[in-house]
Enzyme design. Structure first.
Site, PDB file in Angstrom:
ATOM      1  CB  CYS A   1      11.327  -2.451  21.134  1.00 18.86           C
ATOM      2  SG  CYS A   1       9.619  -2.311  21.705  1.00 18.86           S
TER       3      CYS A   1
ATOM      4  CD  GLN B   1      -1.195 -14.494  29.801  1.00 23.45           C
ATOM      5  OE1 GLN B   1      -1.058 -13.514  29.097  1.00 23.45           O
ATOM      6  NE2 GLN B   1      -2.395 -14.957  30.129  1.00 23.45           N
TER       7      GLN B   1
ATOM      8  CB  CYS C   1       3.928   2.019  22.915  1.00 18.17           C
ATOM      9  SG  CYS C   1       5.143   0.738  23.202  1.00 18.17           S
TER      10      CYS C   1
ATOM     11  CD  GLU D   1      -4.286 -25.162  23.908  1.00 16.77           C
ATOM     12  OE1 GLU D   1      -4.274 -24.831  22.708  1.00 16.77           O
ATOM     13  OE2 GLU D   1      -4.744 -24.423  24.811  1.00 16.77           O
TER      14      GLU D   1
ATOM     15  CB  CYS E   1      -6.284 -10.571  26.592  1.00 13.53           C
ATOM     16  SG  CYS E   1      -6.601 -11.552  25.111  1.00 13.53           S
TER      17      CYS E   1
END
Length: 399
Positions: free
Chosen positions: A145, A233, A74, A283, A354
């Protein structure tokens, strides 16, 4: 050495200067004055850590995770959430301005700051289980976490009681009702089954040893099978909002044919299928395509097909597809796919990314024939410098 932080780079490091040399400072915010220690001295810049805060920013918050100073996960959690969103938005604005000469002002959608991640990989070494410390091979021992789902933390607590001396990595996925555990290394499968009977699926070295081969996630009104090696995701709640935005940007009617490149387990294509004539998903990951065909079946979708091939397969397709959705990996579109998209000249292109840097690189090429019509951002990765982008591009000839 003392340095004043005047800005942030795209990874959230504070930027300062000493003797006209740029210093990137970990865990420092704009406006702060800090005493630093140089940890890497490059030819054109240095990387430093803070050893004392002389002046702190009003935007600094105290993150409640006891591992934050050691774990590199983070990386912007010391920034208040409002400023995190502002930082991510400004990063995208600056990147598209610098590399594409495009002026944008996208809205950014917020998310849950904690307990949002549905997937994690823990590394194990020398009796420690956790995450690598930033820029090192040192493992920070983790017992909880804060950004992981409660069910993942529950599994972690139990796993920590096992002998993991012969285990290398552990991946845990969670969904609205299932948990999957994937272990690389040597461990007694009976210990796992007896102590983790509530876990839906357990793999050891790629072999199913307990439960179902797949787990199921729910996005909106659709169910999706997920294999242990398929992409999905990491933030399910934001994913639902993201898919609705893709649907809005696609502006579909029953005459439209959609090409879904890098389709993964078929989630986006299935989400769009109700509103168009036909969808074709492509894919390269074989397991993902197997999942996609199962997802087609369990959702009762008849107007979608999937092909196991790389994205350059589009060279074999005719021009009947007038809407294309691409959701490539962080590396962006490969050059062959990018050139083929330009040659196909579909009327509408939806790009999900992303990585704003590779998105900008690809847009810079695509803007030769496309106009960037709309853009929206999604905070898929709270307390992390990454951001999810959705762009609608329309063929210039159709304006």
């Amino acid at each position: 050495m003392i340095v004043e932080i005047t800005a942030l780079n795209h990874q959230g490091y504070g930027i300062g200067k000493i003797n006209n040399k740029i210093i990137f400072v970990e865990n420092a915010l704009e406006g702060e004055i800090v005493k630093i220690k140089i940890v890497e001295n490059k030819k054109k810049y240095c990387i430093a850590k803070v050893i004392e805060y002389i002046k702190t920013s009003l935007n600094r918050v105290s993150f409640s995770c006891c591992f934050y100073d050691k774990c590199g996960g983070c990386n912007i959690a010391h920034m208040c959430y409002e400023k995190q969103l502002e930082f991510k938005k400004n990063k995208v604005i600056n990147i598209l301005d610098k590399y594409c000469n495009l002026s944008v002002n996208p809205h950014i959608n917020f998310s849950n700051e904690l307990n949002y991640r549905n997937k994690v990989v823990f590394h194990i070494k020398d009796g420690k289980i956790g995450f690598y410390q930033n820029n090192s091979n040192f493992i920070v021992d983790i017992d909880k976490c804060l950004i992981l789902s409660d069910s993942i933390n529950k599994v972690l607590k139990i796993i920590r009681t096992f002998d993991l001396s012969l285990v290398n990595n552990i991946m845990i996925r969670s969904t609205y009702k299932d948990i999957m555990l994937v272990i690389e290394g040597d461990i007694n499968k009976d210990i796992l089954s007896n102590n983790l009977s509530f876990v839906s699926s357990i793999y050891i070295n790629g072999k199913l040893v307990h439960g179902s081969s797949r787990i199921v996630e729910k996005i909106g009104n659709y169910l999706f099978y997920i294999s242990y090696d398929s992409f999905f995701q990491v933030n399910s709640k934001v994913t639902y909002n993201l898919y609705n935005k893709i649907l809005e940007y696609a502006s579909l009617d029953k005459n439209d044919n959609v090409l879904d490149l890098y389709c993964g387990t078929g989630t986006i294509g299935i989400f769009l299928s109700k509103y168009c004539n036909k969808v074709l998903g492509i894919e390269i990951n074989k397991s993902a395509i197997e999942d996609a065909n199962l997802n087609k079946k369990i959702n009762g979708i008849s107007n979608i097909d999937f092909i196991n091939d790389n994205s350059s397969y589009i060279t074999k397709l005719d021009s009947k597809f007038n809407v294309v959705v691409v959701d490539p990996p962080r590396s962006g579109l490969d050059s062959k796919t990018l050139n083929n998209l330009i040659l196909k000249r579909v009327s509408r292109l939806i790009y999900v990314s992303c990585n704003p840097m590779t998105l900008a690189r690809d847009i810079n090429k695509l803007k030769e024939i496309y106009n960037l019509e709309k853009m929206e951002l999604f905070d898929m990765f709270c307390n992390d410098y990454h951001v999810e982008c959705v762009v609608a591009m329309i063929l210039k000839e159709h304006l």
